[in-house]
Scaffold this motif. Sequence first.
Motif, mmCIF file in Angstrom:
data_model
loop_
_atom_site.group_PDB
_atom_site.id
_atom_site.type_symbol
_atom_site.label_atom_id
_atom_site.label_comp_id
_atom_site.label_asym_id
_atom_site.label_seq_id
_atom_site.Cartn_x
_atom_site.Cartn_y
_atom_site.Cartn_z
ATOM 1 N N PHE A 71 0.919 -1.250 -0.177
ATOM 2 C CA PHE A 71 0.100 0.028 -0.117
ATOM 3 C C PHE A 71 1.085 1.291 -0.160
ATOM 4 C CE2 PHE A 71 -3.429 -2.844 1.885
ATOM 5 C CZ PHE A 71 -4.433 -2.209 0.968
ATOM 6 N N VAL A 72 0.651 2.252 -0.846
ATOM 7 C CA VAL A 72 1.197 3.562 -0.757
ATOM 8 C C VAL A 72 0.122 4.413 -0.206
ATOM 9 C CG1 VAL A 72 1.871 5.331 -2.122
ATOM 10 C CG2 VAL A 72 3.031 3.001 -2.736
ATOM 11 N N VAL A 73 0.475 4.950 0.896
ATOM 12 C CA VAL A 73 -0.453 5.952 1.411
ATOM 13 C C VAL A 73 -0.166 7.414 1.287
ATOM 14 C CG1 VAL A 73 -1.696 6.405 3.621
ATOM 15 C CG2 VAL A 73 -0.992 4.199 2.958
ATOM 16 N N GLY A 74 -0.875 8.354 0.608
ATOM 17 C CA GLY A 74 -0.414 9.737 0.123
ATOM 18 C C GLY A 74 -0.368 10.474 1.506
ATOM 19 N N GLU A 75 0.117 11.662 1.579
ATOM 20 C CA GLU A 75 0.512 12.530 2.595
ATOM 21 C C GLU A 75 -0.762 13.141 3.321
ATOM 22 O OE1 GLU A 75 2.903 16.700 3.508
ATOM 23 O OE2 GLU A 75 2.313 16.076 1.461
ATOM 24 N N ARG A 76 -2.036 13.008 2.591
ATOM 25 C CA ARG A 76 -3.241 13.378 2.923
ATOM 26 C C ARG A 76 -3.744 12.235 4.098
ATOM 27 N NH1 ARG A 76 -8.995 14.229 1.066
ATOM 28 N NH2 ARG A 76 -8.457 12.788 -0.439
ATOM 29 N N LEU A 77 -3.300 11.031 3.740
ATOM 30 C CA LEU A 77 -4.068 10.049 4.740
ATOM 31 C C LEU A 77 -2.981 9.470 5.747
ATOM 32 C CD1 LEU A 77 -5.872 8.009 1.739
ATOM 33 C CD2 LEU A 77 -6.882 9.769 3.645
ATOM 34 N N CYS A 78 -1.612 9.892 5.614
ATOM 35 C CA CYS A 78 -0.535 9.334 6.598
ATOM 36 C C CYS A 78 -1.122 9.196 8.116
ATOM 37 C CB CYS A 78 0.690 9.950 6.255
ATOM 38 S SG CYS A 78 1.710 9.764 4.731
ATOM 39 N N ARG A 79 -1.732 10.428 8.419
ATOM 40 C CA ARG A 79 -2.083 10.351 9.960
ATOM 41 C C ARG A 79 -3.437 9.727 10.301
ATOM 42 N NH1 ARG A 79 -1.096 16.569 11.298
ATOM 43 N NH2 ARG A 79 -1.962 15.916 13.194
ATOM 44 N N GLN A 80 -4.099 9.295 8.975
ATOM 45 C CA GLN A 80 -5.423 8.736 9.147
ATOM 46 C C GLN A 80 -5.300 7.029 9.264
ATOM 47 O OE1 GLN A 80 -7.633 10.485 9.889
ATOM 48 N NE2 GLN A 80 -6.654 12.658 9.143
ATOM 49 N N VAL A 81 -4.060 6.590 9.072
ATOM 50 C CA VAL A 81 -3.939 4.895 9.136
ATOM 51 C C VAL A 81 -4.117 4.586 10.741
ATOM 52 C CG1 VAL A 81 -2.225 3.052 8.781
ATOM 53 C CG2 VAL A 81 -2.377 4.890 7.252
ATOM 54 N N THR A 92 -2.804 -8.184 1.590
ATOM 55 C CA THR A 92 -2.428 -7.351 2.784
ATOM 56 C C THR A 92 -3.666 -6.360 3.100
ATOM 57 O OG1 THR A 92 -0.968 -5.920 3.566
ATOM 58 C CG2 THR A 92 -1.590 -5.706 1.470
ATOM 59 N N ALA A 93 -3.982 -5.957 4.098
ATOM 60 C CA ALA A 93 -4.987 -5.126 4.353
ATOM 61 C C ALA A 93 -4.607 -3.845 5.169
ATOM 62 C CB ALA A 93 -5.992 -5.699 5.278
ATOM 63 N N ILE A 94 -5.319 -2.718 5.070
ATOM 64 C CA ILE A 94 -4.996 -1.632 5.722
ATOM 65 C C ILE A 94 -6.548 -0.869 6.038
ATOM 66 C CG2 ILE A 94 -4.968 0.100 3.863
ATOM 67 C CD1 ILE A 94 -2.532 1.183 5.050
ATOM 68 N N ARG A 95 -6.503 -0.223 7.493
ATOM 69 C CA ARG A 95 -7.796 0.641 7.913
ATOM 70 C C ARG A 95 -7.399 2.210 7.930
ATOM 71 N NH1 ARG A 95 -11.029 0.136 13.228
ATOM 72 N NH2 ARG A 95 -13.183 0.242 12.391
ATOM 73 N N ILE A 96 -8.242 2.853 7.439
ATOM 74 C CA ILE A 96 -8.168 4.313 7.220
ATOM 75 C C ILE A 96 -9.489 5.075 8.246
ATOM 76 C CG2 ILE A 96 -8.086 6.137 5.698
ATOM 77 C CD1 ILE A 96 -5.729 4.475 5.428
ATOM 78 N N LYS A 97 -9.033 5.999 8.958
ATOM 79 C CA LYS A 97 -9.989 6.522 9.875
ATOM 80 C C LYS A 97 -10.622 7.670 8.855
ATOM 81 C CE LYS A 97 -8.432 8.338 13.878
ATOM 82 N NZ LYS A 97 -7.835 9.105 14.969
ATOM 83 N N ALA A 98 -11.888 7.539 8.647
ATOM 84 C CA ALA A 98 -12.912 8.423 8.208
ATOM 85 C C ALA A 98 -13.797 9.079 9.398
ATOM 86 C CB ALA A 98 -13.557 7.989 7.092
ATOM 87 N N LYS A 99 -14.635 9.948 8.673
ATOM 88 C CA LYS A 99 -15.491 10.957 9.711
ATOM 89 C C LYS A 99 -16.747 9.950 10.186
ATOM 90 C CE LYS A 99 -17.582 15.327 10.329
ATOM 91 N NZ LYS A 99 -17.928 16.785 9.716
ATOM 92 N N PHE A 100 -17.436 9.398 9.266
ATOM 93 C CA PHE A 100 -18.761 8.692 9.623
ATOM 94 C C PHE A 100 -18.550 7.166 9.544
ATOM 95 C CE2 PHE A 100 -20.187 12.710 7.350
ATOM 96 C CZ PHE A 100 -20.804 13.229 8.343
ATOM 97 N N PHE A 101 -17.742 6.627 8.624
ATOM 98 C CA PHE A 101 -17.406 5.213 8.706
ATOM 99 C C PHE A 101 -16.229 5.138 8.211
ATOM 100 C CE2 PHE A 101 -21.918 5.445 7.151
ATOM 101 C CZ PHE A 101 -22.389 4.463 8.139
ATOM 102 N N ASN A 102 -15.269 4.144 9.014
ATOM 103 C CA ASN A 102 -13.816 4.032 8.670
ATOM 104 C C ASN A 102 -14.036 3.143 7.288
ATOM 105 O OD1 ASN A 102 -12.625 5.458 10.855
ATOM 106 N ND2 ASN A 102 -13.067 3.563 12.319
#
Length: 345
Positions: A71-81, A92-102
């Motif tokens: 996974f390549v995670v851009g700068e906008r999402l680096c702190r949301q992992v 492989t799997a990754i989980r991203i934090k979002a406002k209403f649903f992760n």
Amino acid sequence: MKYTNKPRINTLSFDDDHGKRLKDNELRACTWNVRSLNGIGADARLVDVLIKNCDIYWSGHTNKRSFGVRFVVGERLCRQVLAFTPVDERLTAIRIKAKFFNISFICAHTPTEEKDDEVKYTFYEQLERTYQRWPRHDIQVVLGDFNARVGKEGVFGPTVGKFSLHNETSPNGLRLIDFAGARNMVISSTRFMHKKIHQATWLSPDRNTRNQIDHVVIDGRHASSVLDVRTIRGPNIDSDHYLVAAKIRTRLRAAKTMEQKTQGKLDVEKLQSKQTANDFATRLSHLLSESTTHPEGIQEQSEHVSKAVLPPREKLVTSGHEKTTGTMKNAALPPKEKTLPTGLR
């Protein structure tokens, strides 16, 4: 109008997106099967093509140059992992934090049609276990190279869209449709009408055969959040696959901040007073004599003295002014390495 025999060169890069700026409520998730990233400078070229500032999460063999998913995670999402789960060289799997649903992303590389059925069955069993590992209320997205041609047969209902490049479904395509249909998921890469050159994801070495075998699958509850899926032909890193980009409508959660006390400012003038200096020396000697630890090394002794100095310093020498600064960062994650076929930004 003049005509020439020179080939047209497409200089479109991944970040250009046809001149359209990525909106704050849009997320772009991409999948790309590249030939190899083990060559000298290959990973650097890939990052230069995709995203300049990024974090890369890797899963695969440590001493074997075959397969591997990233996974390549851009700068906008680096702190949301929130979490990263390396499974094996194909998943492989990754989980991203979002406002209403992760958002839970699974990157997959399915065995080709020529592989034994037992190998494919084992792969989909592992994919099922990985899928079940994430919370059900998340937005679930599975993307990657499925080596699957999905047709336009109406019997598959809402699981498959009407705009596939192929008319008939391959055996690997049936496996993918069974997996998606059993979990109320939708193969979004076949739901949007595009030119054939923007549907094909793989080009044969003789450049005569084009297939749509890389797909983006999302759970049915959030299928309407996918605004578009198409092939981007501009980026090039010597691969027989094209980059496939999905644009997803979602709101990311803003990075939280937390108060962190900094060390107070020292009021050195207080030490000019003999009474303050004597009190400071007395308290420090008292704390050192009460300590039950006896450090042996020079570094341990230095740390011991530094910790003993803090209480009398804060009480006698530190001024009353304090300030709060700092940003809360994500919890510690597994090591990152610079290679990949899947990008998020």
